[in-house]
Motif scaffolding. Structure first.
Motif: not given
Ligand code: ZN
Length: 179
Positions: A53-70
């Motif tokens: 995420r690059t913004k204060e108001e953004e809140r990616p869920n945990l599995s999306n954070r992992v997905k970005i990486s994978e």
């Protein structure tokens, strides 16, 4: 140089994370500003950086954070947090999930975080945390001080501390990949 590193600023949006006891510092903001300093450090070393995420108001869920990486096939995933405790605990903690995959990176980063950046390091620890446990990418999560501790909070609020922490994490990654 040439490595793809995912930086994950914890929390965001309606999830502020921990709120500081003394100055009401919001963890989500510290995570993001520290992550931008880390991005600078890594780009200066020739890495390609992706942020969850690059913004204060953004809140990616945990599995999306992992997905970005994978899905990027990243070389490493680093999650940035600040801690809280019922006790008056102080200092830095670095987490890994996999003994074989993640622990050596946590060790390398902790070695640099322990190098007098302003708060003491409490070493590395096993952490059963979603973004580490569910992640095929080499990953670590750092807790860069306790917002429940007024002294820690006053230190970590400063950009000077955050820059030192970012530099230490970048050096740790560099140590890990150049060994
Ligand atoms: Zn957190």
């Amino acid at each position: 140089k040439g490595k793809v590193i995912v930086i994950d600023p914890g929390h965001g949006g309606e999830d502020p994370g921990m709120i500081g006891m003394k100055y009401e510092t919001m963890e989500k903001e510290l995570n993001l500003s520290t992550s931008f300093y880390l991005e600078d450090e890594l780009c200066n070393r020739g890495a390609r950086v992706l942020m969850t995420r690059t913004k204060e108001e953004e809140r990616p869920n945990l599995s999306n954070r992992v997905k970005i990486s994978e899905s990027a096939g990243a070389d490493a995933f680093v999650s940035i947090h600040y801690n809280s405790s019922e006790k008056n605990t102080s200092g830095i903690l670095t987490f890994y999930y996999s003994e074989t995959k993640d622990r050596p990176l946590a060790r390398a980063i902790e070695n640099r975080l322990a190098d007098s950046i302003g708060l003491k390091s409490n070493g590395i620890s096993f952490g059963n945390l979603h973004v580490l446990r569910e992640n095929d990418t080499l990953s670590t999560l750092v807790e860069l001080g306790f917002l429940s501790n007024a002294k820690d909070e006053s230190i970590v609020r400063g950009s000077d501390y955050q820059k030192k922490a970012a530099r230490a994490i970048a050096k740790g990654l560099e140590d890990y990949f150049s060994k």
